[in-house]
Design a protein around this motif. Structure first.
Motif, PDB file in Angstrom:
ATOM      1  N   ASP A 105       0.830  -1.204   0.000  1.00 27.44           N
ATOM      2  CA  ASP A 105       0.000   0.000   0.000  1.00 27.44           C
ATOM      3  C   ASP A 105       0.866   1.256   0.000  1.00 27.44           C
ATOM      4  O   ASP A 105       0.570   2.234  -0.698  1.00 27.44           O
ATOM      5  CB  ASP A 105      -0.939   0.013   1.209  1.00 27.44           C
ATOM      6  CG  ASP A 105      -2.058  -1.016   1.083  1.00 27.44           C
ATOM      7  OD1 ASP A 105      -2.253  -1.540  -0.039  1.00 27.44           O
ATOM      8  OD2 ASP A 105      -2.714  -1.300   2.107  1.00 27.44           O
ATOM      9  N   PHE A 106       1.938   1.221   0.806  1.00 21.36           N
ATOM     10  CA  PHE A 106       2.833   2.371   0.871  1.00 21.36           C
ATOM     11  C   PHE A 106       3.515   2.576  -0.478  1.00 21.36           C
ATOM     12  O   PHE A 106       3.695   3.721  -0.931  1.00 21.36           O
ATOM     13  CB  PHE A 106       3.877   2.155   1.965  1.00 21.36           C
ATOM     14  CG  PHE A 106       4.783   3.337   2.176  1.00 21.36           C
ATOM     15  CD1 PHE A 106       4.365   4.427   2.902  1.00 21.36           C
ATOM     16  CD2 PHE A 106       6.067   3.348   1.642  1.00 21.36           C
ATOM     17  CE1 PHE A 106       5.201   5.527   3.088  1.00 21.36           C
ATOM     18  CE2 PHE A 106       6.908   4.429   1.824  1.00 21.36           C
ATOM     19  CZ  PHE A 106       6.468   5.524   2.550  1.00 21.36           C
ATOM     20  N   TYR A 107       3.891   1.482  -1.146  1.00 28.25           N
ATOM     21  CA  TYR A 107       4.536   1.564  -2.458  1.00 28.25           C
ATOM     22  C   TYR A 107       3.640   2.318  -3.448  1.00 28.25           C
ATOM     23  O   TYR A 107       4.099   3.246  -4.139  1.00 28.25           O
ATOM     24  CB  TYR A 107       4.838   0.159  -2.995  1.00 28.25           C
ATOM     25  CG  TYR A 107       5.346   0.150  -4.420  1.00 28.25           C
ATOM     26  CD1 TYR A 107       6.708   0.277  -4.699  1.00 28.25           C
ATOM     27  CD2 TYR A 107       4.461   0.026  -5.498  1.00 28.25           C
ATOM     28  CE1 TYR A 107       7.171   0.283  -6.008  1.00 28.25           C
ATOM     29  CE2 TYR A 107       4.916   0.029  -6.800  1.00 28.25           C
ATOM     30  CZ  TYR A 107       6.274   0.158  -7.055  1.00 28.25           C
ATOM     31  OH  TYR A 107       6.729   0.174  -8.356  1.00 28.25           O
ATOM     32  N   TYR A 108       2.387   1.924  -3.522  1.00 29.65           N
ATOM     33  CA  TYR A 108       1.499   2.563  -4.498  1.00 29.65           C
ATOM     34  C   TYR A 108       1.176   4.000  -4.107  1.00 29.65           C
ATOM     35  O   TYR A 108       0.919   4.843  -4.978  1.00 29.65           O
ATOM     36  CB  TYR A 108       0.237   1.730  -4.693  1.00 29.65           C
ATOM     37  CG  TYR A 108       0.515   0.499  -5.529  1.00 29.65           C
ATOM     38  CD1 TYR A 108       0.821   0.604  -6.878  1.00 29.65           C
ATOM     39  CD2 TYR A 108       0.509  -0.767  -4.950  1.00 29.65           C
ATOM     40  CE1 TYR A 108       1.107  -0.514  -7.642  1.00 29.65           C
ATOM     41  CE2 TYR A 108       0.791  -1.908  -5.711  1.00 29.65           C
ATOM     42  CZ  TYR A 108       1.094  -1.762  -7.051  1.00 29.65           C
ATOM     43  OH  TYR A 108       1.388  -2.875  -7.805  1.00 29.65           O
ATOM     44  N   GLU A 109       1.215   4.289  -2.826  1.00 33.16           N
ATOM     45  CA  GLU A 109       1.050   5.668  -2.380  1.00 33.16           C
ATOM     46  C   GLU A 109       2.209   6.528  -2.875  1.00 33.16           C
ATOM     47  O   GLU A 109       2.010   7.646  -3.381  1.00 33.16           O
ATOM     48  CB  GLU A 109       0.975   5.706  -0.845  1.00 33.16           C
ATOM     49  CG  GLU A 109       0.861   7.097  -0.262  1.00 33.16           C
ATOM     50  CD  GLU A 109       0.879   7.071   1.260  1.00 33.16           C
ATOM     51  OE1 GLU A 109       1.328   8.070   1.859  1.00 33.16           O
ATOM     52  OE2 GLU A 109       0.455   6.051   1.845  1.00 33.16           O
ATOM     53  N   ILE A 110       3.420   6.018  -2.730  1.00 32.43           N
ATOM     54  CA  ILE A 110       4.602   6.748  -3.201  1.00 32.43           C
ATOM     55  C   ILE A 110       4.603   6.833  -4.728  1.00 32.43           C
ATOM     56  O   ILE A 110       4.913   7.875  -5.315  1.00 32.43           O
ATOM     57  CB  ILE A 110       5.887   6.082  -2.690  1.00 32.43           C
ATOM     58  CG1 ILE A 110       5.956   6.159  -1.155  1.00 32.43           C
ATOM     59  CG2 ILE A 110       7.123   6.725  -3.312  1.00 32.43           C
ATOM     60  CD1 ILE A 110       5.998   7.568  -0.609  1.00 32.43           C
ATOM     61  N   ALA A 112       2.160   6.969  -6.727  1.00 32.55           N
ATOM     62  CA  ALA A 112       1.117   7.881  -7.208  1.00 32.55           C
ATOM     63  C   ALA A 112       1.499   9.350  -7.055  1.00 32.55           C
ATOM     64  O   ALA A 112       0.848  10.227  -7.638  1.00 32.55           O
ATOM     65  CB  ALA A 112      -0.192   7.612  -6.480  1.00 32.55           C
ATOM     66  N   GLN A 113       2.537   9.645  -6.291  1.00 32.30           N
ATOM     67  CA  GLN A 113       2.940  11.041  -6.098  1.00 32.30           C
ATOM     68  C   GLN A 113       3.386  11.668  -7.427  1.00 32.30           C
ATOM     69  O   GLN A 113       3.988  11.001  -8.268  1.00 32.30           O
ATOM     70  CB  GLN A 113       4.079  11.128  -5.091  1.00 32.30           C
ATOM     71  CG  GLN A 113       3.703  10.760  -3.677  1.00 32.30           C
ATOM     72  CD  GLN A 113       4.898  10.762  -2.742  1.00 32.30           C
ATOM     73  OE1 GLN A 113       6.046  10.594  -3.172  1.00 32.30           O
ATOM     74  NE2 GLN A 113       4.648  10.948  -1.459  1.00 32.30           N
ATOM     75  N   ARG A 126      11.926   9.211  -3.429  1.00 28.24           N
ATOM     76  CA  ARG A 126      10.902   8.472  -4.177  1.00 28.24           C
ATOM     77  C   ARG A 126      11.545   7.608  -5.262  1.00 28.24           C
ATOM     78  O   ARG A 126      11.221   6.423  -5.396  1.00 28.24           O
ATOM     79  CB  ARG A 126       9.911   9.453  -4.791  1.00 28.24           C
ATOM     80  CG  ARG A 126       8.853   8.807  -5.684  1.00 28.24           C
ATOM     81  CD  ARG A 126       7.919   9.885  -6.269  1.00 28.24           C
ATOM     82  NE  ARG A 126       6.890   9.283  -7.126  1.00 28.24           N
ATOM     83  CZ  ARG A 126       7.032   9.094  -8.436  1.00 28.24           C
ATOM     84  NH1 ARG A 126       8.164   9.449  -9.032  1.00 28.24           N
ATOM     85  NH2 ARG A 126       6.051   8.548  -9.136  1.00 28.24           N
TER      86      ARG A 126
END
Length: 306
Positions: A105-110, A112-113, A126
């Motif tokens: 989840d954290f990976y896809y959050e980063i 998406a930045q 990033r």
């Protein structure tokens, strides 16, 4: 294809201190012995306009052969920013990376930045994080310029490597790092400088092309533009070394007695199918005064300082 008379005295060590801090398509660490063997015995300033992982730069810095300075460049703004941050703000970068987590989840959050909304250190963090945690360690952007590689699910990707980052930062001190096209090099390279071109390779087949690490790719027109620049720099007295595939296009572009071509075998690791990875022939092409050094029938043996 002419063979070189140059020989190496003793074994070549590539474990020489600073090393690439990013995994990059076409990285050259495995080919360092061949690359180092083909370099001029002396040169002034070093230029690398497709820096990627910078393996040859870091090897030369570790050997103390860049006393006249170096200029590194790339068309990819995220990569250039990462190099600049590692050079100038490595301790802050280490702190920021220390807050990142190897979680999907954290990976896809980063992922998406939007990089342009981040400050330089956050942007560099990033890139380094995605580079180590994405599938196959492959940097790829779509046509809109968005990083689109899925999560890699590696148990310990080690995206924070403090010692490597600090060693790279020391190696990059005083080095010019710029975003720009390889064509801009014509304004910078001077006689007796050394230029190493490691462009996206010409595909061996229509389905083998890998040019999407940055928007725009690198098509046949760009390959021919690069070939013309190589000849102009060589005629100016610049030492030039080029890496590329053994595609017929490359033989067509670089054929002729004014250049020197050697074939080497290299391992290809970036392919979604393991059965399509392995040893393939690649070309090293020299122009300028370096041609005479490599063609010398009884070149003087020398030892590369480890």
């Amino acid at each position: 294809m002419r063979k070189s008379g140059r020989r190496l005295a003793g074994a070549v060590s590539t474990d020489i201190g600073p090393r690439p801090f990013v995994k990059w398509a076409g990285g050259k660490r495995q080919l360092l012995p061949a690359l180092l063997r083909c370099l001029p015995q002396s040169f002034r300033r070093y230029h690398e306009p497709f820096v990627g992982g910078g393996a040859l730069f870091f090897a030369l810095r570790g050997q103390g052969r860049l006393s006249h300075g170096a200029r590194l460049a790339d068309i990819n703004p995220e990569l250039v920013n990462a190099y600049q941050v590692v050079r100038d703000r490595v301790e802050t970068l280490i702190v920021v990376l220390g807050t990142f987590r190897n979680e999907e989840d954290f990976y896809y959050e980063i992922r998406a930045q939007q990089p342009e909304t981040l400050d330089p250190v956050q942007r560099a963090a990033r890139l380094l994080y995605l580079n180590r945690t994405c599938f196959n360690g492959l940097f790829r952007e779509n046509r809109a310029g968005h990083f689109n590689v899925p999560y890699g699910r590696y148990p310990n990707p080690r995206f924070l490597r403090e010692n490597d980052l600090r060693a790279a930062s020391r190696a990059l001190r005083g080095v010019t790092i710029e975003q720009g096209s390889f064509a801009e090099l014509e304004q910078h390279a001077q006689p007796d400088d050394l230029v190493y071109f490691d462009p996206p390779y010409a595909p061996l087949s229509r389905t083998a092309s890998f040019t999407s690490y940055s928007r725009g790719g690198f098509d046949e027109a760009a390959q021919r533009q690069l070939g013309a620049l190589v000849r102009r720099l060589g005629a100016r007295g610049v030492h030039v070394l080029v890496s590329n595939s053994s595609a017929s296009l490359i033989y067509d572009i670089y054929g002729g007695d004014d250049l020197h071509i050697e074939q080497i075998m290299a391992s290809r690791a970036i392919n979604s199918r393991a059965d399509r990875r392995g040893k393939v022939p690649e070309l090293l092409i020299a122009a300028g005064p370096l041609v005479d050094e490599l063609r010398a029938p009884a070149a003087t043996p020398f030892t590369l300082v480890a």
